[in-house]
Design a protein around this motif. Sequence first.
Motif, PDB file in Angstrom:
ATOM      1  N   ARG A  22      28.838  19.169  53.204  1.00 58.41           N
ATOM      2  CA  ARG A  22      27.701  19.880  53.798  1.00 58.41           C
ATOM      3  C   ARG A  22      27.704  19.620  55.293  1.00 58.41           C
ATOM      4  O   ARG A  22      27.460  18.499  55.737  1.00 58.41           O
ATOM      5  CB  ARG A  22      26.380  19.383  53.203  1.00 58.41           C
ATOM      6  CG  ARG A  22      26.100  19.837  51.791  1.00 58.41           C
ATOM      7  CD  ARG A  22      25.972  21.315  51.576  1.00 58.41           C
ATOM      8  NE  ARG A  22      25.079  21.999  52.496  1.00 58.41           N
ATOM      9  CZ  ARG A  22      24.681  23.265  52.334  1.00 58.41           C
ATOM     10  NH1 ARG A  22      25.093  23.960  51.283  1.00 58.41           N
ATOM     11  NH2 ARG A  22      23.887  23.817  53.203  1.00 58.41           N
ATOM     12  N   MET A  23      27.979  20.679  56.052  1.00 59.10           N
ATOM     13  CA  MET A  23      28.077  20.549  57.507  1.00 59.10           C
ATOM     14  C   MET A  23      26.902  21.212  58.188  1.00 59.10           C
ATOM     15  O   MET A  23      26.409  22.238  57.728  1.00 59.10           O
ATOM     16  CB  MET A  23      29.352  21.239  58.000  1.00 59.10           C
ATOM     17  CG  MET A  23      30.625  20.526  57.622  1.00 59.10           C
ATOM     18  SD  MET A  23      31.949  21.251  58.618  1.00 59.10           S
ATOM     19  CE  MET A  23      33.370  20.465  57.870  1.00 59.10           C
ATOM     20  N   ARG A  24      26.512  20.640  59.345  1.00 54.64           N
ATOM     21  CA  ARG A  24      25.546  21.314  60.197  1.00 54.64           C
ATOM     22  C   ARG A  24      26.251  22.454  60.939  1.00 54.64           C
ATOM     23  O   ARG A  24      27.478  22.520  60.970  1.00 54.64           O
ATOM     24  CB  ARG A  24      24.982  20.328  61.225  1.00 54.64           C
ATOM     25  CG  ARG A  24      24.126  19.258  60.601  1.00 54.64           C
ATOM     26  CD  ARG A  24      23.478  18.416  61.676  1.00 54.64           C
ATOM     27  NE  ARG A  24      24.471  17.802  62.567  1.00 54.64           N
ATOM     28  CZ  ARG A  24      24.195  16.868  63.467  1.00 54.64           C
ATOM     29  NH1 ARG A  24      22.964  16.440  63.597  1.00 54.64           N
ATOM     30  NH2 ARG A  24      25.133  16.360  64.230  1.00 54.64           N
ATOM     31  N   TRP A  25      25.442  23.283  61.548  1.00 57.69           N
ATOM     32  CA  TRP A  25      25.974  24.331  62.401  1.00 57.69           C
ATOM     33  C   TRP A  25      26.933  23.704  63.416  1.00 57.69           C
ATOM     34  O   TRP A  25      26.617  22.644  63.928  1.00 57.69           O
ATOM     35  CB  TRP A  25      24.802  25.008  63.130  1.00 57.69           C
ATOM     36  CG  TRP A  25      25.179  26.258  63.850  1.00 57.69           C
ATOM     37  CD1 TRP A  25      25.184  27.514  63.344  1.00 57.69           C
ATOM     38  CD2 TRP A  25      25.605  26.369  65.208  1.00 57.69           C
ATOM     39  NE1 TRP A  25      25.597  28.399  64.297  1.00 57.69           N
ATOM     40  CE2 TRP A  25      25.856  27.729  65.462  1.00 57.69           C
ATOM     41  CE3 TRP A  25      25.803  25.445  66.243  1.00 57.69           C
ATOM     42  CZ2 TRP A  25      26.287  28.199  66.696  1.00 57.69           C
ATOM     43  CZ3 TRP A  25      26.246  25.898  67.465  1.00 57.69           C
ATOM     44  CH2 TRP A  25      26.485  27.263  67.695  1.00 57.69           C
ATOM     45  N   PRO A  26      28.084  24.304  63.706  1.00 57.12           N
ATOM     46  CA  PRO A  26      28.586  25.614  63.292  1.00 57.12           C
ATOM     47  C   PRO A  26      29.466  25.589  62.032  1.00 57.12           C
ATOM     48  O   PRO A  26      30.156  26.577  61.781  1.00 57.12           O
ATOM     49  CB  PRO A  26      29.407  26.047  64.497  1.00 57.12           C
ATOM     50  CG  PRO A  26      29.927  24.761  65.071  1.00 57.12           C
ATOM     51  CD  PRO A  26      28.913  23.702  64.768  1.00 57.12           C
ATOM     52  N   GLY A  27      29.412  24.558  61.263  1.00 61.40           N
ATOM     53  CA  GLY A  27      30.113  24.557  59.983  1.00 61.40           C
ATOM     54  C   GLY A  27      31.610  24.405  60.104  1.00 61.40           C
ATOM     55  O   GLY A  27      32.136  23.892  61.101  1.00 61.40           O
ATOM     56  N   TYR A  28      32.320  24.861  59.073  1.00 59.20           N
ATOM     57  CA  TYR A  28      33.780  24.718  59.054  1.00 59.20           C
ATOM     58  C   TYR A  28      34.440  25.504  60.182  1.00 59.20           C
ATOM     59  O   TYR A  28      34.080  26.651  60.450  1.00 59.20           O
ATOM     60  CB  TYR A  28      34.345  25.181  57.699  1.00 59.20           C
ATOM     61  CG  TYR A  28      34.285  24.111  56.638  1.00 59.20           C
ATOM     62  CD1 TYR A  28      35.259  23.109  56.584  1.00 59.20           C
ATOM     63  CD2 TYR A  28      33.269  24.079  55.689  1.00 59.20           C
ATOM     64  CE1 TYR A  28      35.219  22.117  55.624  1.00 59.20           C
ATOM     65  CE2 TYR A  28      33.218  23.083  54.719  1.00 59.20           C
ATOM     66  CZ  TYR A  28      34.192  22.109  54.693  1.00 59.20           C
ATOM     67  OH  TYR A  28      34.148  21.127  53.745  1.00 59.20           O
ATOM     68  N   TYR A  29      35.402  24.877  60.813  1.00 60.42           N
ATOM     69  CA  TYR A  29      36.122  25.460  61.946  1.00 60.42           C
ATOM     70  C   TYR A  29      36.802  26.770  61.562  1.00 60.42           C
ATOM     71  O   TYR A  29      36.852  27.724  62.322  1.00 60.42           O
ATOM     72  CB  TYR A  29      37.154  24.437  62.418  1.00 60.42           C
ATOM     73  CG  TYR A  29      37.888  24.765  63.697  1.00 60.42           C
ATOM     74  CD1 TYR A  29      37.203  25.127  64.865  1.00 60.42           C
ATOM     75  CD2 TYR A  29      39.276  24.667  63.755  1.00 60.42           C
ATOM     76  CE1 TYR A  29      37.879  25.375  66.041  1.00 60.42           C
ATOM     77  CE2 TYR A  29      39.964  24.915  64.930  1.00 60.42           C
ATOM     78  CZ  TYR A  29      39.265  25.277  66.072  1.00 60.42           C
ATOM     79  OH  TYR A  29      39.950  25.514  67.229  1.00 60.42           O
ATOM     80  N   ASP A  30      37.352  26.815  60.336  1.00 64.52           N
ATOM     81  CA  ASP A  30      38.081  28.025  59.931  1.00 64.52           C
ATOM     82  C   ASP A  30      37.174  29.041  59.239  1.00 64.52           C
ATOM     83  O   ASP A  30      37.646  29.993  58.631  1.00 64.52           O
ATOM     84  CB  ASP A  30      39.264  27.650  59.028  1.00 64.52           C
ATOM     85  CG  ASP A  30      38.821  27.043  57.706  1.00 64.52           C
ATOM     86  OD1 ASP A  30      37.594  26.892  57.486  1.00 64.52           O
ATOM     87  OD2 ASP A  30      39.689  26.705  56.883  1.00 64.52           O
ATOM     88  N   GLY A  31      35.869  28.824  59.311  1.00 64.15           N
ATOM     89  CA  GLY A  31      34.944  29.810  58.768  1.00 64.15           C
ATOM     90  C   GLY A  31      34.645  29.667  57.282  1.00 64.15           C
ATOM     91  O   GLY A  31      33.884  30.458  56.729  1.00 64.15           O
ATOM     92  N   THR A  32      35.236  28.678  56.633  1.00 63.68           N
ATOM     93  CA  THR A  32      34.912  28.421  55.230  1.00 63.68           C
ATOM     94  C   THR A  32      33.402  28.232  55.094  1.00 63.68           C
ATOM     95  O   THR A  32      32.799  27.556  55.910  1.00 63.68           O
ATOM     96  CB  THR A  32      35.626  27.130  54.759  1.00 63.68           C
ATOM     97  OG1 THR A  32      37.024  27.330  54.877  1.00 63.68           O
ATOM     98  CG2 THR A  32      35.290  26.793  53.317  1.00 63.68           C
ATOM     99  N   PRO A  33      32.778  28.852  54.061  1.00 65.48           N
ATOM    100  CA  PRO A  33      31.329  28.658  53.901  1.00 65.48           C
ATOM    101  C   PRO A  33      30.991  27.179  53.668  1.00 65.48           C
ATOM    102  O   PRO A  33      31.840  26.404  53.226  1.00 65.48           O
ATOM    103  CB  PRO A  33      30.986  29.489  52.658  1.00 65.48           C
ATOM    104  CG  PRO A  33      32.175  30.315  52.349  1.00 65.48           C
ATOM    105  CD  PRO A  33      33.360  29.721  53.033  1.00 65.48           C
TER     106      PRO A  33
END
Lengths: 545, 286
Positions: free
Chosen positions: A309-320
């Motif tokens: 569970r990541m804060r914004w902006p999340g995964y670098y490669d755009g993974t949800p």
Amino acid sequence: MSTIVYAARRIVTMNPDNPFATHVAVRDGRILGAGTLESLSGWGRFDLDEQFRDKVILPGFVEGHSHAYEGGVWKFPYVGFFERTSPDGKRSPGLKSIDEVVAALQVYEKTMPKDGSTLFAWGFDPIYFTGRRMNLGDLDKVSTERPVLVLHSNFHVLNVNTPVFARANITRHTNVHGIVKDDKGEPTGELQENTAKYLAYKAVGIDLSGLLSDEPATWGFARVAQLAGVTTATDLHNTLPDSTVLAYEKATASVDFPLRLLPAFAALAMPPDDGIARVRALRKKNSERLRYGLVKMVTDGSIQGLSARMRWPGYYDGTPNGVWNVGPDEIDRILLAYHRAGFQVHIHTNGDEASEVAIESVERALATAPRWDHRHTLQHAQMADAGQFRRMKALGMCANLFANHIFYWGDVHYARTMGPERAERMDACGTALGLGVPFAIHCDAPVTPIGPLFTAWCAVNRLTASGRVLGTAERISVADALRAITLGAAYTLKLDEELGSIDVGKRADFAILDEDPLAVPPEKLKDVPVWGTMVGGRIFQAPRT
Amino acid sequence: MIPFTVIGGFLGAGKTTLLNRLLAGAAGRRFAVLVNDFGALDIDGKLVAAHGGDTVALANGCLCCTIGDSLVETLLELLERPERFDHIVVEASGVADPARIADIAVLEPQLERDGVIVVVDAAEVQERAADRRVGDTVLRQIKAADLLVLNKIDLADDPAAVHDWLSTQAAAPILEARQADVPIDVLFGLDRYGVAGSKPDQAFRSWSYAWSEPVGREALMAMLSDTKDVLRAKGVVRFADAPDRRSIVHMVGRRIDIGDGGPWTEEESRLVLLGPKPVLGSLQRE
Ligand SMILES: [Zn+2]
Ligand SMILES: [Zn+2]
């Protein structure tokens, strides 16, 4: 009441009043004192033991986050990318391509009885392979008669051969999440979800969790820890069924068991009231080598498993964003229950949103039920930033950082999951040290091998497998890293008054090394050979290969 | 094969209330209930006992050590017990993806995947769905549903607006409810053979269809997917493209599964549909 004085080339005590010594006196399994032969002679009659006079003695290493499954996996062949040492001290070479893995399995298969029994292997680590993924055909080359299962090093993904699919009734028509299919719709042999994996195990008659946590597995764990100089290790997430409790009790009853084992109860296994009663009852079984009382909660998944569970902006490669293992409201409720009951809670948080939720949960628990010196600890906290460390400090929390990740997955984090900036400050030992957050560093065995000197090397050098340095600003000194794998880890387990330094009255738990980790170049720290350990005054020499 | 239902939904949506209603209203059917969320273990034990069912508390799957899987493990132990159940229901944890849990029934031959029912709190769902920490979890659950229960509709400020919003989030039919009061037959099947024998709720009707000639597969599928108000269908069909097989047709919400039921031995194809009246008028025999 015999006293033995051990002479050593150097003794690194982690006691700032008396940082280095040449002799240590041991009586009744405890440290009587460290100093010179002369300064110790006032304690009365003693025997002088000089077998370590060329060795360097440190406090026994404390592994604050490992799993006893590490001892059980060695019942099966290892097919990983990196070289790895088994409990008997044998080194399994790293396998650098699918073909090498297949060839190693073919050799192993020839040693098995011709009865169709299952071949299970573990540690497969294809992230540094280029080209295609492993498929059914590869493992069919190992055997088309017996089931062949290869578990990946992340313990999430499983590759199987055609006989496994036949027994588990998996075909191109099986539409289930996690059964990987090729562009023609045929299952490739890769299973990525628990449900599919579990049913594959069942179809071939493997009870993996049973096999990995029986009495021989417990011994295997102690031995593999001993080889690395570890004298105290956690089994940091266990539902502790009666069978496991019995296995732990039997194994640790032997004075030859070379480890203090600290199982942490999996708090999500039952309602908190029942769990609290369970841990209290288990505590009554505590002995010198078996210590119940730790509690563990798992909030999110793993970064490389794309489930953190990541804060914004999340995964670098755009993974949800990843998945909650337990939701924020429930984290509050469960944490508060154990907090009120006086337990120290270890909270698995990989992504920074998980860390944020856990920190706020501790804050609310403290507002509701103020408590001093709780030492609730974030486990992994890999993406925690300076702001989160400041909050941890303010709240009296500790961190146990997953330094080994820098080497094993740092390149992946840099390129795909976190991106450069966040990867540069992952597992931020420098920040923790600078802000005064008590911290340890860990291996999470069997996810990565147990080896505190290697873990310390990761925190000192911050090198990835490809040789990239990730964040020089977060590097720490060798001395600080050695403290993190001894007294630092003991502090996160509330055992720093009993273990973690060589000081009067503490347990005689030592890591005995062939070289001085403070004298070798920092980039050689991981190569310092471990001669063996002492646990409660008993000597355990590592087997030599 | 034992029908297998998963009830999903966020914490506080009313999953447990729904389960208690199911157990209270399930005359004659033996339900096994597995609760994958100990936060919700206030299921009425008497109701469970009265139905010869079983309540089992489960651990959440732990990603820190994903070697075991207690839900699957407990489920398989349940299937090995001598007593038989007419239906197995799992109450998923408040953050679980219920569709993943339903996958168990696709893989395990003793189970028949029935529906994924997701319960939504009409008063809170939009706020939850906008929450930066749990919004994606809530929406994932809604999208996983075969049937959506829009619960606590009486507590919503603007029920019609919530209903409309929900219908933009997922294709599944939406049943509005207060205190999880929903027709049990719609949610948990007509009965285990799919033959109309039970009495659906007044607001719902069941229709039986029979065909003596083999049925065109595409025509039947088109018919089922066109009639938006059919909530459930179950039957044994002889398809024209597989005239010697019993094809088991099973529909919950918008999801249609067709399984093989062995060689054709029946007199005729039969199909039972369930939905709110009187919308099925357009559904004609071929
Ligand atoms: Zn772990
Ligand atoms: Zn973990």
